[in-house]
Every structure is written in C-alpha cells, then in structure tokens.
Scaffold this active site. Structure first.
Site, short mmCIF file in Angstrom:
data_model
loop_
_atom_site.label_atom_id
_atom_site.label_comp_id
_atom_site.label_asym_id
_atom_site.label_seq_id
_atom_site.Cartn_x
_atom_site.Cartn_y
_atom_site.Cartn_z
N GLU A 1 51.44 24.15 31.89
CA GLU A 1 51.63 22.97 30.95
C GLU A 1 52.35 22.76 29.92
OE1 GLU A 1 47.34 20.60 29.06
OE2 GLU A 1 47.44 22.47 29.85
N LYS B 1 49.04 13.71 32.90
CA LYS B 1 47.42 14.68 32.51
C LYS B 1 46.53 13.20 32.77
CE LYS B 1 44.87 17.90 30.44
NZ LYS B 1 45.32 19.63 29.06
N CYS C 1 45.92 20.90 34.45
CA CYS C 1 44.99 21.58 33.68
C CYS C 1 43.67 20.99 33.50
CB CYS C 1 45.36 22.20 32.27
SG CYS C 1 44.60 23.53 31.75
#
Length: 552
Positions: free
Chosen positions: A45, A113, A149
């Site tokens: 990430e 994300k 994540c």
C-alpha cells in the site's frame, strides 16, 4: 483459458518521500518478477510515497511528483509482467489511496481504497476520499481483485469483487506492528476466504517510519482458509507464488513457510528495527545516550548496539555525588560487554557553578525537587553538546511507566531525538533484558551472551538524585503501577475498574492524576517504537489542559 498464474510478492521497505528510491525498489522487484516469468508483481500500500505520509500527501506538488514517478515507472516496465503499486490518485477535488496497475507502458487500471481507517494511528478520512466499491482487474486473462488493506477487514469489498467475477484476491497492506497483531490479521483474512471461496494474498510492507514499524509477515491462503505461503516478519522478501486453476477454481501451490518468533522477540526486533530505520532514513549513523548504571539505559544501549553496531554507539556516564559505586561499576561493565564507547563525564563542577549562580535567588529556600532536576538538566545539556559536536543523535531512555506518570525531567533526561523503549512498561523492561541476555539472532549486531549485568536487572531502580533514593519512594511498586496503567491507558478503563481488579482506590486515583498532569511532557517527548495499540502519540490523543478526573 489460462491455467497458471504467477504472482511475485514484494515485501519491501519504502521510505516516506523518497519517490526515486521507492521507484528503484519497485523496478528491481519487477525485474526479478520478469526473470521468474511472473504475470504480476505486487507491492504494498502507498509504496511509491512510503507510508504513512500523514499531511505530506495533501501537498499538491508532492502528489504531482508521485503520479509522475508512477507514470515513468509504467514506461520503464513496459515489456514484462504487470506491476501493481500503491500511491495517491487525484481525481478532481478528491484524493484516493489507490493501487495502480501498470502494464504495456501505461497505467492500465486503478483500484481505490473504500474503507478509510480513522482510529489508532490512522487518520485517512482526513486525507483521502472514498470511491464506489471496486471490481476486479483483468491481468493476462485472470480477474484479480485488489482490496486495499482495511478493505479486506470487512466483507463488503471482497464480496463485491467476488460477485464481479474476481478469481484471486490480492490485498496490498501498510499494516504497522502491535503485539500479537498477526493472529488478528490472519483471522480476518481467513474469514474473507471462507466467505468468497477464493484464494487470498496478504502482502504487507516492512520497515520503520517514525514511531511505527511495519512487520511484514505476508501470507497466502487457499480456499477454505488453508495456508500455502508465509513470509518472515520484518525481513524484505521477493518471492513468486504459482497459482493453478483446477476443477474448483484457483489455488496456490505451497511455497516458503517461515515460522514467526514469539511476542518477546518480536517486540525486541521492533525496537531494534525502529531505531535502525529512524537513523538510516533521517541520515544519522551514530547515537549516544546517558549511561546511568540503571536498567533502562542499559537496555537502550543494547538496542542501539544491536541496531547500529557497537562502533556507532557512545555511552556517557555523568556521575554526581549521589551516584553509587555499584552504578559506576555496572555502567562500565555493560558498555564493555556491548563493545561500545564509554565516556566518563562528572557533573560536579558544572553543578557547583549552577548552584552558585542561583544561590542569591534561592537564598532562604530549602532544597527540593528543583535541585534534583538541575542535575538531570545539566546531564541533558552535556549530552546535547556532545550530540551537536559529533553529529550523534541523542537517545532518551524513559520507559512507558515513567512516560505515563511524568517520572522524568523535561529538558533533562527527556532530551533526545528518539526513545526505543517508550512503549515498554518497566516490568517488561526487566523481562526484555533477561530475554536479550539469553538470546541472540543474526539481525543483532552486538555480542551474544550476558551483555546486561545481572545486578543491573536485580537491584532496586533509582534515579540517584538524592541520598538513598528509590523509585518506590515516589511511585507504587512497578508491578502495581504497570497493572493500573494497563487498565487506565491500554484498556481505557476507570478507577472503579482498577479497584475491581484488586488495587487500592488511593493508588488508582494517584496514578490517574499523574497520568493527566504529565500530558504536557508527552507532547514534548521524543518519538519511540510503537509496541501496543495504545502507545503514547497518535494512538492516544488527550488535551494538555484537562480538569476532569474520574472519582469512581
């Protein structure tokens, strides 16, 4: 139809703001993946910028540089596997935490994300915008879902990708360490695999950034939650995993499987790696510290020698008339066992000069804490002078128990650029010293064996600022203090919770009072390695001015 898919996992250590250096690491990983015949190489990430960037990522010039670096990386990696790399993605007035998929010389796809963490050390709602739930990306005929994540900690994003046709889930992470966190990660990812019936790759970064250390430990799970691959913690690894399509879909072939050490070793490794990267990424090669003959400075000296090598550590004994012979002997014995430089700088002459200077103003008053703190601040002055003269970063040595209750002198023993044991309670300091004396690993640069003399571990702790002083004169015994602090700080509990656990109301209220009135000191304290989810800094943000007290 493709029956094999080769994925190169790059568990690497980026540096925040080093766009060129991070791109060079990505390029080297891509070259290794190309040589391995991979279809895709995945990096963690926000890898191009490093993580966490905090407010740096809000600077338009920095975002522009990051995007330009990614676009150049796409051109450089045109002939070979696809490269997936994390970075910021501006879209109009929005900024996303994204994963760029580079293929054929261009940005072939971008996945944003969705879930933005806003707890503990994370503040992503402030920095990034949400987008719609994402679908998979087609890479050489295989649909790869890329939840970033936090997206994989909840069912929604992986479910949306599975329903959109994803065949393999690959999760790039920037997940920092706290004690026993790996089991939590593993359990969350097993849940996603069971729900989606898809294989899942969990790729985490390694390395230190300010107070946080990213611990790696990447892994691959097959359908049913069966582990196929597990990387080591803390080490950089580039490894290729082969997926095979069978009658029931894709699964990963079994590969390297590294066992992880216990929590004591991992905590110690975090303190070592945190200091090593803090120095390496800020440009310091050498450190120094005040060596008192006590257990905290002995442990910090050992961590520093393990992190940077004994030749790069200077320990300075600064005795006063209150320094015991045992402390003088123990400090020198520890320094000699570690092989570090040891300097002896008495403070008596300087202290006399300061006392004489203040005498007209202090006339008619009785000696008190003021005179004790003069000793500590004089030591800080001398250590900072050495730091300035020789370019060695000063380490401070206060443990979490002392940092919590303010048992430290601001501008004195709190002076320094970094504190390796800031999140380690005193009771764990004792056990960590015993652990280090009994254990040695290849990543430790100091000698093996009993580098911290046993007498340092067993003698009663003392600041040695007045005759026969002991820490227990001012504080509850450390087992009691640490247990109360664990309730008040780590569990966010109450005075009533402390009493229910068997501790006296008087002790609990006293510790609470010290905790709150010491907030101003912590706001001015050096950063240190984060070992728990309630470390002092970003994990716990309290006002300095605060009149509320829990009277329960």
């Amino acid at each position: 139809m493709t029956d094999r898919f080769r994925l190169t996992m790059a568990q690497l250590n980026p540096t925040v703001g080093d766009l060129k250096g991070n791109a060079d690491k990505a390029r080297a990983a891509w070259a290794a993946a190309r040589d391995a015949g991979a279809d895709l190489v995945m990096l963690p990430e926000m890898f191009i910028t490093g993580y966490q960037t905090q407010d740096l990522v809000m600077k338009p010039a920095f975002i522009n540089d990051a995007v330009a670096t990614i676009e150049q990386l796409a051109r450089d990696c045109a002939e070979g596997p696809a490269l997936a790399i994390g970075g910021p993605c501006p879209e109009g007035t929005k900024l996303h935490n994204s994963c760029y998929v580079l293929q054929g010389g261009q940005v072939a796809a971008v996945s944003h994300k969705y879930f933005l963490p806003n707890f503990n050390v994370f503040d992503e709602v402030r920095l990034f915008s949400r987008d719609q739930l994402q679908g998979p990306v087609n890479i050489n005929g295989v649909r790869v879902g890329i939840p970033i994540c936090e997206d994989a900690w909840y069912p929604d994003v992986v479910e949306a990708m599975e329903e959109s046709g994803a065949e393999i889930i690959v999760v790039p992470n920037g997940s920092p360490y706290f004690r026993n966190k790996f089991e939590t990660r593993l359990n969350k990812m097993v849940a996603r695999v069971v729900e989606s019936r898809l294989p899942l790759v969990y790729l985490n970064m390694v390395g230190g950034q300010d107070d946080q250390v990213f611990d790696g430990g990447s892994f691959v799970l097959n359908p049913g939650g069966v582990p196929a691959v597990q990387f080591p913690v803390f080490d950089e690894v580039i490894e290729t995993v082969e997926f095979i399509r069978g009658d029931d879909g894709w699964s990963a072939e079994k590969g390297r499987f590294d066992r992880h050490p216990d929590a004591w070793e991992q905590d110690y490794r975090v303190m070592v790696e945190g200091l090593r990267d803090y120095c390496g990424k800020t440009g310091f090669t050498k450190v120094l510290l005040g060596m008192s003959g006590g257990i905290d400075s002995a442990l910090v000296a050992t961590i520093a020698a393990d992190a940077l090598g004994p030749d790069n550590v200077r320990c300075v004994m600064l005795p006063s008339e209150y320094t015991s012979e045992h402390s003088l002997e123990d400090a020198k014995a520890c320094a000699n066992a570690l092989g570090v430089r040891y300097d002896f700088v008495p403070i008596s002459e300087g202290r006399d000069a300061i006392t004489n200077t203040l005498a007209p103003l202090f006339e008619g008053t009785k000696p008190d804490l003021t005179e004790e703190n003069i000793q500590s601040r004089l030591r800080g002055l001398l250590l900072m002078a050495l730091s300035n003269k020789f370019g060695e970063m000063l380490l401070t040595t206060g443990n979490k128990s002392e940092v919590a209750v303010g048992y430290a002198t601001i501008y004195g023993d709190m002076a320094g650029g970094y504190n390796p044991i800031k999140d380690l309670y005193k009771t764990r300091v004792f056990e960590t010293c015993r652990w280090r004396n009994a254990n040695h690993r290849p990543w430790m640069q100091a000698p093996a064996g009993e580098v911290i003399p046993d007498r340092i571990i067993t003698k009663p702790p003392s600041a040695e600022l007045r005759p026969d002083q002991k820490d227990s004169d001012s504080l509850p015994d450390y087992p009691v203090l640490d247990a109360i602090l664990d309730i008040l700080v780590d569990q966010d509990g109450s005075v009533a919770d402390c009493v229910a656990a068997g501790y006296s109301r008087e002790d609990a209220q006293r510790v609470q009072h010290l905790l709150y009135i010491s907030e101003y000191k912590r706001h001015q304290s050096a950063p240190g390695a984060r070992l728990t989810p309630r470390a002092f800094w970003l994990d716990r943000r309290y006002p300095i001015v605060n009149r509320w007290r829990d009277n329960g």
